[in-house]
Design an enzyme around this catalytic site. Sequence first.
Site, PDB file in Angstrom:
ATOM      1  N   VAL A  41     -11.336  39.722 -45.842  1.00 21.98           N
ATOM      2  CA  VAL A  41     -11.805  38.408 -45.409  1.00 21.98           C
ATOM      3  C   VAL A  41     -13.232  38.192 -45.892  1.00 21.98           C
ATOM      4  O   VAL A  41     -14.111  39.022 -45.668  1.00 21.98           O
ATOM      5  CB  VAL A  41     -11.738  38.284 -43.875  1.00 21.98           C
ATOM      6  CG1 VAL A  41     -12.279  36.927 -43.421  1.00 21.98           C
ATOM      7  CG2 VAL A  41     -10.309  38.488 -43.383  1.00 21.98           C
ATOM      8  N   SER A  42     -13.470  37.066 -46.572  1.00 15.69           N
ATOM      9  CA  SER A  42     -14.820  36.758 -47.036  1.00 15.69           C
ATOM     10  C   SER A  42     -14.963  35.262 -47.267  1.00 15.69           C
ATOM     11  O   SER A  42     -13.986  34.554 -47.504  1.00 15.69           O
ATOM     12  CB  SER A  42     -15.134  37.505 -48.340  1.00 15.69           C
ATOM     13  OG  SER A  42     -14.435  36.928 -49.441  1.00 15.69           O
ATOM     14  N   VAL A  43     -16.192  34.805 -47.182  1.00 20.08           N
ATOM     15  CA  VAL A  43     -16.554  33.443 -47.558  1.00 20.08           C
ATOM     16  C   VAL A  43     -17.782  33.542 -48.448  1.00 20.08           C
ATOM     17  O   VAL A  43     -18.746  34.250 -48.112  1.00 20.08           O
ATOM     18  CB  VAL A  43     -16.855  32.561 -46.323  1.00 20.08           C
ATOM     19  CG1 VAL A  43     -17.378  31.194 -46.756  1.00 20.08           C
ATOM     20  CG2 VAL A  43     -15.614  32.402 -45.459  1.00 20.08           C
TER      21      VAL A  43
ATOM     22  N   ARG B 267     -20.810  28.039 -43.176  1.00 16.78           N
ATOM     23  CA  ARG B 267     -20.994  27.002 -42.154  1.00 16.78           C
ATOM     24  C   ARG B 267     -20.252  25.710 -42.495  1.00 16.78           C
ATOM     25  O   ARG B 267     -20.722  24.615 -42.213  1.00 16.78           O
ATOM     26  CB  ARG B 267     -22.485  26.722 -41.934  1.00 16.78           C
ATOM     27  CG  ARG B 267     -23.264  27.946 -41.466  1.00 16.78           C
ATOM     28  CD  ARG B 267     -24.728  27.619 -41.192  1.00 16.78           C
ATOM     29  NE  ARG B 267     -25.444  28.821 -40.780  1.00 16.78           N
ATOM     30  CZ  ARG B 267     -26.027  29.665 -41.630  1.00 16.78           C
ATOM     31  NH1 ARG B 267     -25.998  29.416 -42.930  1.00 16.78           N
ATOM     32  NH2 ARG B 267     -26.643  30.734 -41.183  1.00 16.78           N
TER      33      ARG B 267
ATOM     34  N   GLY C  24     -16.681  25.781 -41.954  1.00 22.16           N
ATOM     35  CA  GLY C  24     -15.393  25.929 -41.298  1.00 22.16           C
ATOM     36  C   GLY C  24     -14.348  26.653 -42.114  1.00 22.16           C
ATOM     37  O   GLY C  24     -13.172  26.675 -41.728  1.00 22.16           O
TER      38      GLY C  24
ATOM     39  N   LEU D 115     -13.933  29.968 -42.743  1.00 20.02           N
ATOM     40  CA  LEU D 115     -13.377  31.131 -42.060  1.00 20.02           C
ATOM     41  C   LEU D 115     -12.406  30.691 -40.969  1.00 20.02           C
ATOM     42  O   LEU D 115     -11.308  31.251 -40.838  1.00 20.02           O
ATOM     43  CB  LEU D 115     -14.496  31.977 -41.464  1.00 20.02           C
ATOM     44  CG  LEU D 115     -14.049  33.187 -40.632  1.00 20.02           C
ATOM     45  CD1 LEU D 115     -13.239  34.153 -41.478  1.00 20.02           C
ATOM     46  CD2 LEU D 115     -15.238  33.881 -39.994  1.00 20.02           C
ATOM     47  N   THR D 116     -12.799  29.699 -40.197  1.00 17.80           N
ATOM     48  CA  THR D 116     -11.925  29.216 -39.126  1.00 17.80           C
ATOM     49  C   THR D 116     -10.602  28.713 -39.683  1.00 17.80           C
ATOM     50  O   THR D 116      -9.534  28.972 -39.114  1.00 17.80           O
ATOM     51  CB  THR D 116     -12.625  28.102 -38.328  1.00 17.80           C
ATOM     52  OG1 THR D 116     -13.814  28.636 -37.735  1.00 17.80           O
ATOM     53  CG2 THR D 116     -11.718  27.561 -37.234  1.00 17.80           C
TER      54      THR D 116
ATOM     55  N   SER E 126     -16.219  44.066 -40.378  1.00 15.60           N
ATOM     56  CA  SER E 126     -17.466  44.398 -41.064  1.00 15.60           C
ATOM     57  C   SER E 126     -18.663  44.030 -40.196  1.00 15.60           C
ATOM     58  O   SER E 126     -19.702  44.696 -40.229  1.00 15.60           O
ATOM     59  CB  SER E 126     -17.536  43.667 -42.409  1.00 15.60           C
ATOM     60  OG  SER E 126     -17.379  42.262 -42.226  1.00 15.60           O
TER      61      SER E 126
ATOM     62  N   TYR F 203     -15.352  38.245 -34.816  1.00 20.89           N
ATOM     63  CA  TYR F 203     -13.934  38.003 -34.546  1.00 20.89           C
ATOM     64  C   TYR F 203     -13.571  37.797 -33.076  1.00 20.89           C
ATOM     65  O   TYR F 203     -12.444  37.433 -32.773  1.00 20.89           O
ATOM     66  CB  TYR F 203     -13.099  39.135 -35.153  1.00 20.89           C
ATOM     67  CG  TYR F 203     -13.146  39.095 -36.658  1.00 20.89           C
ATOM     68  CD1 TYR F 203     -12.365  38.192 -37.367  1.00 20.89           C
ATOM     69  CD2 TYR F 203     -14.012  39.925 -37.368  1.00 20.89           C
ATOM     70  CE1 TYR F 203     -12.425  38.121 -38.745  1.00 20.89           C
ATOM     71  CE2 TYR F 203     -14.075  39.859 -38.756  1.00 20.89           C
ATOM     72  CZ  TYR F 203     -13.286  38.956 -39.439  1.00 20.89           C
ATOM     73  OH  TYR F 203     -13.356  38.887 -40.810  1.00 20.89           O
TER      74      TYR F 203
ATOM     75  N   PHE G 173      -8.266  49.657 -43.655  1.00 16.28           N
ATOM     76  CA  PHE G 173      -7.396  48.870 -44.548  1.00 16.28           C
ATOM     77  C   PHE G 173      -8.107  47.602 -44.987  1.00 16.28           C
ATOM     78  O   PHE G 173      -7.531  46.691 -45.445  1.00 16.28           O
ATOM     79  CB  PHE G 173      -6.068  48.559 -43.851  1.00 16.28           C
ATOM     80  CG  PHE G 173      -6.207  47.957 -42.474  1.00 16.28           C
ATOM     81  CD1 PHE G 173      -6.336  46.587 -42.318  1.00 16.28           C
ATOM     82  CD2 PHE G 173      -6.198  48.764 -41.347  1.00 16.28           C
ATOM     83  CE1 PHE G 173      -6.468  46.033 -41.062  1.00 16.28           C
ATOM     84  CE2 PHE G 173      -6.302  48.216 -40.081  1.00 16.28           C
ATOM     85  CZ  PHE G 173      -6.443  46.841 -39.930  1.00 16.28           C
TER      86      PHE G 173
END
Length: 411
Positions: free
Chosen positions: A82-84, A90, A92, A94-95, A118, A123, A411
């Site tokens: 998971v990354s942005v 800011r 949205g 990830l959401t 991380s 979360y 993982f």
Amino acid sequence: MTAELRELDQSDWKQWYETLIVAFGGVAEAPEEKALWDALTEFDRALGIWDGDVCVGTAGGFSFRLSVPGGALVDATGVTMVSVAATHRRRGLLTSMMRRQLDDVRRRGEALAVLTASEPAIYGRFGYGIASTSLRADIDTTRVRLSVPEGTDDVRLRYADPAAASADCEAVYARLVPTRPGMLARQPGWERLPLLDPEKERDGASPLQCVLAERDGETVGYALFSVKPDWDFQGPKGEVRVKQLDALDPAAYAALWRFLFDIDLTSRLTFRNRPVDDPLLHLVSDVRRCDLGFRDSLYVRLVDVGAALEARAYRAPVDVVLDVRDSFCPWNEGRWRLHGDPRSASCKRVDDAASADLSLSVRELGAAYLGGTSLAGLAAAGRVRELRPGALAEADLAFGSAVAPWLPHGF
């Protein structure tokens, strides 16, 4: 910005993965590590966000089977990668990926989603609770001795090539999975992960080594480790780095640790991920000189409260009505009656007019799910409310586990 969220196409994997690497600092991985994650990626479970032809967000999922209290293996999504992009924070993104992913988990009929974080602060707002903790140690083997059980001397140890011994090691690991909550039944391809040993990450240590423990011709345990030689004016002071150790009985377990403690030209033994109730703590002569530390490990999210709570067993009989809050997955909101014991369980939705015994969010349920986090402890922090006197003690005892949950690898 017009961002497009879509399932990953195999042709886009290289750019998608490079976006992930940049988000985690930009240091390129070893080719063999990159190749492994390429092979393990499930493209129908991987998401990317695209700003034009540029990938700016990533999220993946692995199809896992997770051991839960009682020994059952439960289908779960392992949330990963998971990354942005820093240029698109800011907004949205990830959401939106978490929303799409949890909807997909529900559609697949999986009751759980799990991850390693991380950054722990991220979360909780999506309903993930810390369900297991890992133990690390840095042991002075010149001052710490082991007291081993009867039968240890009957165990035969021998060096083996790690790749050639992989099938024997995996057989031992597989037998242990149902015995401890939080372990992952390794699917085909995942047997390569313990063997991953990029030279650039050894920091002066040897290539991966393997020792098998045998009794009557059967493999009953194994250790994967490396040795980092070191010397000073007083002599040798090498370090033994334990990557993985599993055994089927106390004697084999003790024999492997004794071997690792006694390797010539070494004076330190380190590991970074063992169960918090590791039996080694009861074998050492001086626990203070083991320099122990703890870290959050597996985060659990109940995607289907009823199915998840029915999938595990309970240490003692329990009959409680849970008032569950879950704003991110509102299908879990409401009151659930949990009736369970060490053999079976049922968890059904009841009318909201029914009297509730405990009130908590899905995050607290995730934290307590594997038996490693106390509901009473969460209540003391104001995270669980007791609505019927005695209900907290009843549920706290039932949710507990005889052994601490543990995630053996990331993982």
